[in-house]
Design a protein around this motif. Structure first.
Motif, PDB file in Angstrom:
ATOM      1  N   LYS A 152      17.419  27.322 -77.927  1.00 10.79           N
ATOM      2  CA  LYS A 152      16.241  26.520 -78.272  1.00 10.79           C
ATOM      3  C   LYS A 152      16.577  25.685 -79.508  1.00 10.79           C
ATOM      4  O   LYS A 152      16.761  26.221 -80.588  1.00 10.79           O
ATOM      5  N   LEU A 153      16.682  24.369 -79.328  1.00  7.86           N
ATOM      6  CA  LEU A 153      17.164  23.473 -80.376  1.00  7.86           C
ATOM      7  C   LEU A 153      16.137  22.372 -80.634  1.00  7.86           C
ATOM      8  O   LEU A 153      15.451  21.916 -79.727  1.00  7.86           O
ATOM      9  N   TYR A 154      16.061  21.931 -81.913  1.00  4.02           N
ATOM     10  CA  TYR A 154      15.214  20.778 -82.224  1.00  4.02           C
ATOM     11  C   TYR A 154      15.983  19.806 -83.101  1.00  4.02           C
ATOM     12  O   TYR A 154      16.988  20.147 -83.728  1.00  4.02           O
ATOM     13  N   TYR A 155      15.509  18.555 -83.125  1.00  2.00           N
ATOM     14  CA  TYR A 155      16.173  17.519 -83.918  1.00  2.00           C
ATOM     15  C   TYR A 155      15.137  16.556 -84.484  1.00  2.00           C
ATOM     16  O   TYR A 155      13.995  16.481 -84.015  1.00  2.00           O
ATOM     17  N   LEU A 156      15.552  15.821 -85.475  1.00  4.17           N
ATOM     18  CA  LEU A 156      14.705  14.810 -86.106  1.00  4.17           C
ATOM     19  C   LEU A 156      15.627  13.787 -86.742  1.00  4.17           C
ATOM     20  O   LEU A 156      16.482  14.145 -87.552  1.00  4.17           O
ATOM     21  N   GLY A 157      15.489  12.505 -86.360  1.00  2.40           N
ATOM     22  CA  GLY A 157      16.374  11.508 -86.957  1.00  2.40           C
ATOM     23  C   GLY A 157      16.214  10.133 -86.337  1.00  2.40           C
ATOM     24  O   GLY A 157      15.417   9.925 -85.413  1.00  2.40           O
ATOM     25  N   PRO A 158      16.983   9.161 -86.831  1.00  4.45           N
ATOM     26  CA  PRO A 158      16.864   7.772 -86.366  1.00  4.45           C
ATOM     27  C   PRO A 158      17.551   7.535 -85.024  1.00  4.45           C
ATOM     28  O   PRO A 158      18.576   8.140 -84.716  1.00  4.45           O
ATOM     29  N   MET A 159      16.962   6.646 -84.234  1.00  4.63           N
ATOM     30  CA  MET A 159      17.498   6.170 -82.963  1.00  4.63           C
ATOM     31  C   MET A 159      17.494   4.644 -83.001  1.00  4.63           C
ATOM     32  O   MET A 159      16.848   4.036 -83.862  1.00  4.63           O
ATOM     33  N   PHE A 160      18.182   4.022 -82.036  1.00  6.03           N
ATOM     34  CA  PHE A 160      18.354   2.570 -82.077  1.00  6.03           C
ATOM     35  C   PHE A 160      18.228   1.978 -80.674  1.00  6.03           C
ATOM     36  O   PHE A 160      18.918   2.411 -79.748  1.00  6.03           O
ATOM     37  N   ARG A 161      17.351   0.998 -80.528  1.00  3.26           N
ATOM     38  CA  ARG A 161      17.229   0.266 -79.273  1.00  3.26           C
ATOM     39  C   ARG A 161      16.973  -1.203 -79.568  1.00  3.26           C
ATOM     40  O   ARG A 161      16.190  -1.543 -80.460  1.00  3.26           O
ATOM     41  N   TYR A 162      17.613  -2.064 -78.785  1.00  2.00           N
ATOM     42  CA  TYR A 162      17.406  -3.498 -78.954  1.00  2.00           C
ATOM     43  C   TYR A 162      16.176  -3.894 -78.151  1.00  2.00           C
ATOM     44  O   TYR A 162      16.244  -4.126 -76.942  1.00  2.00           O
ATOM     45  N   GLU A 163      15.032  -3.915 -78.811  1.00  2.78           N
ATOM     46  CA  GLU A 163      13.771  -4.270 -78.185  1.00  2.78           C
ATOM     47  C   GLU A 163      13.124  -5.398 -78.971  1.00  2.78           C
ATOM     48  O   GLU A 163      13.466  -5.653 -80.130  1.00  2.78           O
ATOM     49  N   ARG A 164      12.158  -6.058 -78.341  1.00  2.00           N
ATOM     50  CA  ARG A 164      11.379  -7.049 -79.070  1.00  2.00           C
ATOM     51  C   ARG A 164      10.466  -6.313 -80.032  1.00  2.00           C
ATOM     52  O   ARG A 164       9.610  -5.540 -79.606  1.00  2.00           O
ATOM     53  N   PRO A 165      10.649  -6.512 -81.330  1.00  2.97           N
ATOM     54  CA  PRO A 165       9.841  -5.766 -82.302  1.00  2.97           C
ATOM     55  C   PRO A 165       8.354  -6.035 -82.118  1.00  2.97           C
ATOM     56  O   PRO A 165       7.927  -7.171 -81.953  1.00  2.97           O
ATOM     57  N   GLN A 166       7.575  -4.967 -82.111  1.00  4.93           N
ATOM     58  CA  GLN A 166       6.122  -5.055 -82.015  1.00  4.93           C
ATOM     59  C   GLN A 166       5.547  -3.765 -82.567  1.00  4.93           C
ATOM     60  O   GLN A 166       6.302  -2.862 -82.958  1.00  4.93           O
ATOM     61  N   SER A 167       4.237  -3.689 -82.625  1.00  2.37           N
ATOM     62  CA  SER A 167       3.595  -2.508 -83.181  1.00  2.37           C
ATOM     63  C   SER A 167       4.033  -1.265 -82.421  1.00  2.37           C
ATOM     64  O   SER A 167       3.914  -1.190 -81.197  1.00  2.37           O
ATOM     65  N   GLY A 168       4.547  -0.295 -83.140  1.00  9.90           N
ATOM     66  CA  GLY A 168       4.978   0.954 -82.524  1.00  9.90           C
ATOM     67  C   GLY A 168       6.372   0.915 -81.950  1.00  9.90           C
ATOM     68  O   GLY A 168       6.864   1.925 -81.441  1.00  9.90           O
ATOM     69  N   ARG A 169       7.037  -0.239 -81.980  1.00  7.93           N
ATOM     70  CA  ARG A 169       8.394  -0.360 -81.450  1.00  7.93           C
ATOM     71  C   ARG A 169       9.275  -1.079 -82.459  1.00  7.93           C
ATOM     72  O   ARG A 169       9.006  -2.215 -82.835  1.00  7.93           O
ATOM     73  N   SER A 170      10.328  -0.426 -82.892  1.00  9.00           N
ATOM     74  CA  SER A 170      11.275  -1.017 -83.825  1.00  9.00           C
ATOM     75  C   SER A 170      12.675  -0.831 -83.276  1.00  9.00           C
ATOM     76  O   SER A 170      12.920  -0.002 -82.395  1.00  9.00           O
TER      77      SER A 170
END
Length: 426
Positions: free
Chosen positions: A103-121
């Motif tokens: 049973k594992l958990y994680y927390l950290g940054p991810m990266f996606r090339y999306e059009r920036p908008q509210s709730g999406r970076s």
């Protein structure tokens, strides 16, 4: 030339991090209460991992990955999601030989090339968990409950869990064949993405955001996966819903729910809030470990976006509470009290208090204003009188009450006051 942050990224400044920190504390607390242990994987992986693990028909792989070649000519990708990297680590480190489930958990940054908008970076932050080694529906219910309770314990309201089954290796091929018989004669009427999915993973056509594609699926009476589930998948879904009910989780069946990743089998779910996009979601993936080189091992997990949770908290007028208050601000009313101030601040910090002092040689009036700005619970004053008597003047900033305490007893007396206030619910 002025250098600015890249588009789709954000500076997380101290004044805005109160809710972030509060959310992270809740998430870590809930994971650890359920006996999950933290795992940290690299920020970038070999591109092939995400093509094989996430699926080459997904929007993530087709449109959104930050991929590049290193100096050795190898294709690497900044991680766009957490599951594939955790599964790779699980396989590479041979954790599948353990007697107990992992049973594992994680927390950290991810990266996606999306059009920036509210709730999406383009750089965003995810929290999530993965569990390997069991396919019991009770485990599905536990993970669904975790995804819900982290948000609920954070204080968010109006949460609903939508649940579906996306089938298995028995019923998925039957559903695919039934879909293709109906959609292939009309292939040119669907968008380009759906035309590609049609050949590789037609189930994901239900995840298309184009209204025309969704209208065609309805008009052609294309069966949903929930219409053709095998007996085992139906039984599994019913058991999951039974156990989430026992846990008090408000679940709704959504036969149209199809998560946007290729690796899901059977249980899939999303935690939603009316009027907002999905806050978190997950599913079971019983074939992914084997797909990435390990033995046949069932798995399940979920992920959520920290930015979305925090924005929802702001929209619902939540605050970080008083956890961010400074406990003690030490005021030096006489410059000869510098040594004592250094000692007192250190003693208070060692006793577990958040304590600070002035370092700018400012007037007493300015120091008092600083204590007010930082919402200090107490102000401890060291001046000529206090130095001569070996005392400290301590002021409760909420009640205005002021007392004189022996210098060596300040931390102990303050601890007694804090314990008493906590007992009274203040």
């Amino acid at each position: 030339m002025d250098i600015q942050r890249p588009r789709g990224t954000a500076d997380l400044l101290p004044e805005a991090l109160g809710l972030w920190s509060a959310f992270e504390r809740v998430a870590l607390r809930e994971f650890e209460r359920a006996n999950y242990r933290e795992i940290r994987t690299p920020l970038f992986e070999h591109t092939e991992l995400f093509v094989r693990g996430v699926g080459d028909t997904t929007d993530i792989v087709e449109k959104e990955m930050y991929s590049f070649q290193d100096r050795g000519g190898r294709s690497l990708t900044l991680r766009p999601e957490g599951t594939a990297g955790v599964v790779r680590a699980y396989v590479e480190n041979k954790r599948y030989g353990r007697a107990d489930i992992d049973k594992l958990y994680y927390l950290g940054p991810m990266f996606r090339y999306e059009r920036p908008q509210s709730g999406r970076s383009r750089q965003f932050h995810q929290y999530g968990c993965e569990v390997f080694g069991a396919e019991a529906p009770e485990l599905d219910a536990e993970v669904i409950a975790l995804s819900y309770r982290i948000l609920s314990e954070f204080g968010l309201t109006g949460l609903t869990v939508e649940v579906n089954s996306v089938g298995c290796d028995v019923c998925r091929p039957q559903h695919k064949a039934a879909m293709l018989r109906l959609v292939q004669p009309h292939a040119e009427e669907f968008c380009g993405d759906c035309q590609r999915r049609m050949e590789r993973n037609p189930l994901r056509m239900f995840d298309c955001k184009h209204e025309t594609c969704q209208r065609l699926l309805t008009e052609l009476q294309v069966p949903r996966i929930s219409d053709v589930l095998c007996a085992d998948c139906r039984e599994h879904l019913e058991a999951v819903l039974h156990h989430t009910a026992l846990l008090g989780i408000p679940c709704e069946r959504n036969p149209n729910l199809v998560r946007g990743l290729d690796y899901y089998t059977r249980t899939a779910w999303e935690v939603t809030v009316a009027g907002h996009s999905t806050v978190s979601g997950g599913g079971r993936y019983n074939s992914l470990v084997a797909e990435l080189g390990g033995p046949e091992t069932p798995g399940i997990g979920f992920a959520g976006g920290v930015e979305r949770a925090v924005q929802l908290a702001i929209d619902q007028s939540l605050t970080a509470g008083e956890d961010e208050r400074l406990d003690v601000y030490v005021v030096t009313a006489d410059q000869t009290a510098t040594d004592q101030a250094t000692s007192l601040v250190d003693t208070l910090r060692r006793a577990g208090f958040m304590a600070d002092r002035d370092f700018q040689r400012r007037s007493v009036k300015s120091q008092v204003k600083s204590a007010d700005r930082q919402h200090a619970r107490w102000m401890a004053v060291l001046g000529e009188t206090e130095l001569a008597s070996g005392t400290v003047t301590v002021k409760d900033m909420d009640s205005g009450e002021q007392e004189i305490w022996p210098f060596l007893e300040v931390a102990e007396r303050m601890q007694e006051r804090r314990t008493k206030q906590e007992g009274e619910g203040k």
